[in-house]
Write a protein that holds these residues in place. Structure first.
Motif, PDB file in Angstrom:
ATOM      1  N   GLY A   1       0.813  -1.212   0.000  1.00 10.44           N
ATOM      2  CA  GLY A   1       0.000   0.000   0.000  1.00 10.44           C
ATOM      3  C   GLY A   1       0.843   1.258   0.000  1.00 10.44           C
TER       4      GLY A   1
ATOM      5  N   PRO B   1      -0.530   7.363   2.314  1.00  9.56           N
ATOM      6  CA  PRO B   1       0.321   8.127   3.234  1.00  9.56           C
ATOM      7  C   PRO B   1       1.031   7.247   4.265  1.00  9.56           C
ATOM      8  CG  PRO B   1      -1.848   9.142   3.052  1.00  9.56           C
ATOM      9  CD  PRO B   1      -1.907   7.880   2.254  1.00  9.56           C
ATOM     10  N   ALA B   2       0.349   6.210   4.783  1.00  8.75           N
ATOM     11  CA  ALA B   2       0.975   5.361   5.808  1.00  8.75           C
ATOM     12  C   ALA B   2       2.138   4.567   5.204  1.00  8.75           C
ATOM     13  CB  ALA B   2      -0.060   4.422   6.420  1.00  8.75           C
TER      14      ALA B   2
ATOM     15  N   GLU C   1       1.951  -1.350  -4.681  1.00  7.48           N
ATOM     16  CA  GLU C   1       0.675  -0.620  -4.797  1.00  7.48           C
ATOM     17  C   GLU C   1      -0.171  -1.228  -5.921  1.00  7.48           C
ATOM     18  OE1 GLU C   1      -1.136   1.855  -3.197  1.00  7.48           O
ATOM     19  OE2 GLU C   1      -2.500   1.280  -4.807  1.00  7.48           O
ATOM     20  N   ARG C   2      -1.416  -1.542  -5.589  1.00  7.41           N
ATOM     21  CA  ARG C   2      -2.260  -2.195  -6.607  1.00  7.41           C
ATOM     22  C   ARG C   2      -2.743  -1.218  -7.688  1.00  7.41           C
ATOM     23  NH1 ARG C   2      -7.640  -3.405  -2.937  1.00  7.41           N
ATOM     24  NH2 ARG C   2      -8.060  -1.225  -2.499  1.00  7.41           N
TER      25      ARG C   2
ATOM     26  N   GLY D   1     -11.742  13.285   1.379  1.00 12.77           N
ATOM     27  CA  GLY D   1     -12.317  14.632   1.401  1.00 12.77           C
ATOM     28  C   GLY D   1     -11.241  15.705   1.301  1.00 12.77           C
ATOM     29  N   GLU D   2      -9.985  15.313   1.512  1.00 10.81           N
ATOM     30  CA  GLU D   2      -8.795  16.165   1.313  1.00 10.81           C
ATOM     31  C   GLU D   2      -8.634  17.259   2.376  1.00 10.81           C
ATOM     32  OE1 GLU D   2      -9.802  17.151  -2.846  1.00 10.81           O
ATOM     33  OE2 GLU D   2      -8.112  15.891  -3.441  1.00 10.81           O
ATOM     34  N   PHE D   3      -9.291  17.058   3.509  1.00 10.87           N
ATOM     35  CA  PHE D   3      -9.267  18.046   4.603  1.00 10.87           C
ATOM     36  C   PHE D   3      -8.193  17.673   5.617  1.00 10.87           C
ATOM     37  CE2 PHE D   3     -10.629  19.192   8.914  1.00 10.87           C
ATOM     38  CZ  PHE D   3     -10.885  20.540   8.767  1.00 10.87           C
TER      39      PHE D   3
ATOM     40  N   ARG E   1      -5.133  15.603  -2.987  1.00 12.70           N
ATOM     41  CA  ARG E   1      -4.713  14.336  -2.368  1.00 12.70           C
ATOM     42  C   ARG E   1      -3.895  13.469  -3.328  1.00 12.70           C
ATOM     43  NH1 ARG E   1      -6.268  10.318   1.641  1.00 12.70           N
ATOM     44  NH2 ARG E   1      -4.576   8.866   1.271  1.00 12.70           N
TER      45      ARG E   1
ATOM     46  N   LEU F   1      -0.926  -7.516  -3.467  1.00 20.27           N
ATOM     47  CA  LEU F   1      -0.635  -8.656  -2.589  1.00 20.27           C
ATOM     48  C   LEU F   1      -1.792  -9.639  -2.730  1.00 20.27           C
ATOM     49  CD1 LEU F   1       0.786 -10.107  -0.147  1.00 20.27           C
ATOM     50  CD2 LEU F   1      -0.806  -8.847   1.287  1.00 20.27           C
TER      51      LEU F   1
ATOM     52  N   ALA G   1      -0.033  -1.625   4.997  1.00 17.76           N
ATOM     53  CA  ALA G   1      -0.474  -0.227   4.916  1.00 17.76           C
ATOM     54  C   ALA G   1      -1.521  -0.184   3.806  1.00 17.76           C
ATOM     55  CB  ALA G   1       0.711   0.682   4.594  1.00 17.76           C
ATOM     56  N   ASP G   2      -2.315  -1.251   3.764  1.00 17.82           N
ATOM     57  CA  ASP G   2      -3.214  -1.451   2.623  1.00 17.82           C
ATOM     58  C   ASP G   2      -4.663  -1.076   2.899  1.00 17.82           C
ATOM     59  OD1 ASP G   2      -3.076  -3.610   4.368  1.00 17.82           O
ATOM     60  OD2 ASP G   2      -3.372  -5.138   2.856  1.00 17.82           O
TER      61      ASP G   2
ATOM     62  N   ASP H   1      -5.018   3.194   7.968  1.00 16.27           N
ATOM     63  CA  ASP H   1      -6.394   2.673   7.984  1.00 16.27           C
ATOM     64  C   ASP H   1      -6.440   1.175   8.238  1.00 16.27           C
ATOM     65  OD1 ASP H   1      -7.337   5.192   7.435  1.00 16.27           O
ATOM     66  OD2 ASP H   1      -8.568   4.588   5.727  1.00 16.27           O
TER      67      ASP H   1
ATOM     68  N   GLY I   1      -7.965  10.588   8.825  1.00 20.13           N
ATOM     69  CA  GLY I   1      -6.971   9.531   9.008  1.00 20.13           C
ATOM     70  C   GLY I   1      -5.624   9.878   8.406  1.00 20.13           C
ATOM     71  N   ILE I   2      -5.525  11.049   7.736  1.00 21.98           N
ATOM     72  CA  ILE I   2      -4.230  11.377   7.106  1.00 21.98           C
ATOM     73  C   ILE I   2      -3.163  11.653   8.178  1.00 21.98           C
ATOM     74  CG2 ILE I   2      -2.992  12.886   5.500  1.00 21.98           C
ATOM     75  CD1 ILE I   2      -5.718  13.468   4.157  1.00 21.98           C
TER      76      ILE I   2
HETATM   77  C1  LIG Z   1     -14.716   9.295   1.226  1.00 23.37           C
HETATM   78  C2  LIG Z   1     -13.569   9.481   2.189  1.00 23.37           C
HETATM   79  C3  LIG Z   1     -13.248  10.768   2.627  1.00 23.37           C
HETATM   80  C4  LIG Z   1     -12.194  10.954   3.515  1.00 23.37           C
HETATM   81  N1  LIG Z   1     -11.858  12.232   3.872  1.00 23.37           N
HETATM   82  C5  LIG Z   1     -10.789  12.449   4.676  1.00 23.37           C
HETATM   83  C6  LIG Z   1     -10.373  13.779   4.973  1.00 23.37           C
HETATM   84  O1  LIG Z   1     -10.941  14.763   4.492  1.00 23.37           O
HETATM   85  N2  LIG Z   1      -9.301  13.949   5.795  1.00 23.37           N
HETATM   86  C7  LIG Z   1      -8.618  12.872   6.340  1.00 23.37           C
HETATM   87  O2  LIG Z   1      -7.651  13.076   7.111  1.00 23.37           O
HETATM   88  N3  LIG Z   1      -8.988  11.611   6.054  1.00 23.37           N
HETATM   89  C8  LIG Z   1     -10.044  11.359   5.225  1.00 23.37           C
HETATM   90  N4  LIG Z   1     -10.392  10.087   4.896  1.00 23.37           N
HETATM   91  C9  LIG Z   1      -9.586   8.987   5.457  1.00 23.37           C
HETATM   92  C10 LIG Z   1      -8.236   8.932   4.745  1.00 23.37           C
HETATM   93  O3  LIG Z   1      -8.422   8.917   3.361  1.00 23.37           O
HETATM   94  C11 LIG Z   1      -7.475   7.692   5.204  1.00 23.37           C
HETATM   95  O4  LIG Z   1      -7.468   7.671   6.619  1.00 23.37           O
HETATM   96  C12 LIG Z   1      -6.037   7.684   4.682  1.00 23.37           C
HETATM   97  O5  LIG Z   1      -6.024   7.554   3.292  1.00 23.37           O
HETATM   98  C13 LIG Z   1      -5.268   6.533   5.315  1.00 23.37           C
HETATM   99  O6  LIG Z   1      -4.049   6.322   4.633  1.00 23.37           O
HETATM  100  P1  LIG Z   1      -3.467   4.851   4.441  1.00 23.37           P
HETATM  101  O7  LIG Z   1      -2.168   5.027   3.798  1.00 23.37           O
HETATM  102  O8  LIG Z   1      -3.577   4.105   5.701  1.00 23.37           O
HETATM  103  O9  LIG Z   1      -4.509   4.128   3.491  1.00 23.37           O
HETATM  104  P2  LIG Z   1      -4.874   4.432   1.978  1.00 23.37           P
HETATM  105  O10 LIG Z   1      -4.705   5.844   1.655  1.00 23.37           O
HETATM  106  O11 LIG Z   1      -6.213   3.798   1.784  1.00 23.37           O
HETATM  107  O12 LIG Z   1      -3.792   3.612   1.156  1.00 23.37           O
HETATM  108  C14 LIG Z   1      -3.840   2.216   1.088  1.00 23.37           C
HETATM  109  C15 LIG Z   1      -3.251   1.809  -0.241  1.00 23.37           C
HETATM  110  O13 LIG Z   1      -3.122   0.399  -0.281  1.00 23.37           O
HETATM  111  C16 LIG Z   1      -3.435  -0.057  -1.576  1.00 23.37           C
HETATM  112  N5  LIG Z   1      -3.812  -1.464  -1.445  1.00 23.37           N
HETATM  113  C17 LIG Z   1      -4.900  -1.990  -0.830  1.00 23.37           C
HETATM  114  N6  LIG Z   1      -4.889  -3.335  -0.899  1.00 23.37           N
HETATM  115  C18 LIG Z   1      -3.755  -3.671  -1.579  1.00 23.37           C
HETATM  116  C19 LIG Z   1      -3.185  -4.917  -1.972  1.00 23.37           C
HETATM  117  N7  LIG Z   1      -3.760  -6.093  -1.657  1.00 23.37           N
HETATM  118  N8  LIG Z   1      -2.029  -4.905  -2.674  1.00 23.37           N
HETATM  119  C20 LIG Z   1      -1.421  -3.726  -2.985  1.00 23.37           C
HETATM  120  N9  LIG Z   1      -1.923  -2.517  -2.649  1.00 23.37           N
HETATM  121  C21 LIG Z   1      -3.077  -2.482  -1.925  1.00 23.37           C
HETATM  122  C22 LIG Z   1      -4.582   0.850  -1.995  1.00 23.37           C
HETATM  123  O14 LIG Z   1      -4.717   0.886  -3.403  1.00 23.37           O
HETATM  124  C23 LIG Z   1      -4.155   2.190  -1.421  1.00 23.37           C
HETATM  125  O15 LIG Z   1      -3.423   2.970  -2.325  1.00 23.37           O
HETATM  126  C24 LIG Z   1     -11.450   9.843   4.006  1.00 23.37           C
HETATM  127  C25 LIG Z   1     -11.770   8.555   3.574  1.00 23.37           C
HETATM  128  C26 LIG Z   1     -12.808   8.365   2.664  1.00 23.37           C
HETATM  129  C27 LIG Z   1     -13.120   6.972   2.180  1.00 23.37           C
END
Ligand SMILES: Cc1cc2nc3c(=O)[nH]c(=O)nc-3n(C[C@H](O)[C@H](O)[C@H](O)COP(=O)(O)OP(=O)(O)OC[C@H]3O[C@@H](n4cnc5c(N)ncnc54)[C@H](O)[C@@H]3O)c2cc1C
Length: 403
Positions: free
Chosen positions: A13, A16-17, A36-37, A48-50, A106, A130, A158-159, A288, A300-301
């Motif tokens: 994944g 950001p994480a 990254e898939r 929401g990009e906030f 974003r 994965l 971090a998926d 997430d 969650g950013i």
């Molecule tokens: C509609 C919506 C609005 C939101 N608005 C906000 C906001 O305004 N502000 C805020 O702070 N947070 C917001 N969030 C939450 C925020 O987007 C997440 O908390 C943040 O993206 C978490 O980052 P991450 O890296 O953990 O996960 P993600 O950003 O989800 O990244 C996970 C990555 O893993 C990849 N992946 C998944 N499974 C696999 C696999 N099997 N193999 C390879 N790659 C894989 C995915 O394609 C993705 O790119 C929102 C979420 C949603 C759904």
């Protein structure tokens, strides 16, 4: 077996994480693979990009020592700056809460983080997913060109929500669908958005959650909602909820005109507080995938960035000096665990009035601006802070009972 590639760390994944974790590890010279898939990092955008400013984040997550370093966002990805969040009750009463925040591009933000990881030395495989784990140290990846098996000392999930890593690795907690809010969002071009104010609407328009308008400027906004399926009308679609919100609030109440939908997305937001077990002897969950999301505001950013930095440090220490990987869990719990658990408890309690518009209205009026301000910052409202520990214990028991 001869062509199995070996890495010190494989991170699934590139959100950001994942990119934050990869950067810390690769910078120390360890062989780091980021998988990254999606075929392009950050696209499609699910957000929401906030993002609250660094000053606000220091207030929201007061125990984190890394906010200034980690959450200072490059101006190049900032689309808009706002100073208020307005909470709107079912009857339309507004509670204006000062909150300095930015609205980011974003896709550009995620790409920037991935580039930093690459510059530090990480290897990125896009369009690669994965599939499963074939043994303790080996995972199977699948892409357009077929499957391959890769090996690592540490595997990072971090998926995102409903993590495949969590499903594959015994000892890591998996999310349940009940832990997730389902959400839908349109990016809308129109005239008349207030670029200084973010709106959150409560009531039956988004049962068990809320609807939002996040301005990307005067002429563009992310308009969406997240709800809990168990609170919603059976068989009523998310799209139907959003269209009704756009019609009643955006068009009729706020007078927004000339609407053009630029982007449509839907996704999950983990809002039930952090999962129980985020680490084993050789694998961990971050962002997430670990439900590191602030439950009362859905953000969650920041926690993905801070958690990624902590995960990177814990993995480097593990590889360098053999210290326990479980230090990761102690570190994130210390830096933002309390806020996430309190936020989840507050959301559980707030969910009771959310069953009806009349009770939501009554509860928002009783709380008033000051208490609502505390709730959306994931803290027990003044003057009830003393109740924080019993509240968390009580709602923890309730969650366990409901499962
Ligand atoms: C509609 C919506 C609005 C939101 N608005 C906000 C906001 O305004 N502000 C805020 O702070 N947070 C917001 N969030 C939450 C925020 O987007 C997440 O908390 C943040 O993206 C978490 O980052 P991450 O890296 O953990 O996960 P993600 O950003 O989800 O990244 C996970 C990555 O893993 C990849 N992946 C998944 N499974 C696999 C696999 N099997 N193999 C390879 N790659 C894989 C995915 O394609 C993705 O790119 C929102 C979420 C949603 C759904």
């Amino acid at each position: 077996m001869g062509d199995i590639q070996r890495y010190d760390v494989i991170i699934i994944g590139a959100g950001p994480a994942g990119s934050s974790t990869a950067r810390v590890i690769a910078r120390r010279g360890y062989r780091t693979l980021l998988v990254e898939r999606k075929s392009r990092v950050g696209i499609p955008v699910l957000c929401g990009e906030f993002l609250p400013t660094v000053e606000e984040l220091r207030d929201i997550l007061p125990h984190s020592s890394r906010i200034d370093r980690i959450c200072n966002i490059s101006n190049s990805v900032v689309l808009n700056r706002c100073n208020h969040i307005v909470l709107v009750s079912p009857s339309g009463d507004e509670f204006d809460i000062p909150m300095r925040a930015i609205v980011i591009d974003r896709a550009a933000f995620d790409q920037h983080l991935a580039e930093q990881a690459l510059k530090a030395g990480a290897i990125l495989l896009t369009g690669t997913k994965l599939k499963d784990r074939v043994s303790k140290n080996q995972v199977r990846l699948i892409s357009g060109s077929g499957t391959r098996i890769v090996e690592c000392a540490v595997l990072v999930g971090a998926d995102g929500p409903l993590s495949t890593v969590a499903r594959c690795v015994p000892g890591l907690s998996q999310q349940e669908t009940n832990d997730l809010s389902i959400s839908i969002q349109y990016t809308i071009e129109a005239t008349g958005f207030d670029s200084d104010r973010v709106f959150m609407f409560f009531g039956n328009i988004a049962p068990g959650g809320y609807a939002w308008i996040i301005p990307r400027g005067h002429t563009e906004a992310n308009v969406g909602l997240g709800l809990r399926p168990s609170y919603a009308t059976p068989r009523r679609s998310l799209r139907n909820y959003l269209h009704s919100f756009i019609h009643h609030y955006l068009i009729e109440k706020l007078g927004i005109r000339n609407i053009r939908i630029k982007r449509r997305i839907s996704g999950f937001i983990p809002v039930n507080g952090p999962v129980q077990s985020t680490v084993t002897a050789t694998a961990l969950l971050v962002g997430d995938a670990a439900s590191h999301v602030m439950p009362t505001n859905g953000g969650g950013i920041p926690t993905a960035l801070i958690g990624g930095n902590i995960a990177g440090k814990a993995i480097v220490d593990y590889l360098k000096s053999g210290s326990k990987l479980s230090n990761y869990e102690e570190m994130w719990r210390r830096e933002f665990g309390n806020e996430l658990i309190t936020g989840a408890s507050l959301l559980s309690v707030a969910s009771i009035p959310m069953l009806s518009d009349a009770v939501t209205e009554w509860a928002m009026r009783c709380f008033g601006r000051r208490m609502l301000n505390d709730v959306i910052r994931c803290r027990v409202p003044y003057p009830f802070q003393e109740l924080s520990t019993p509240l968390n214990l009580m709602t923890g028991q309730l969650h366990r009972f409901l499962r």
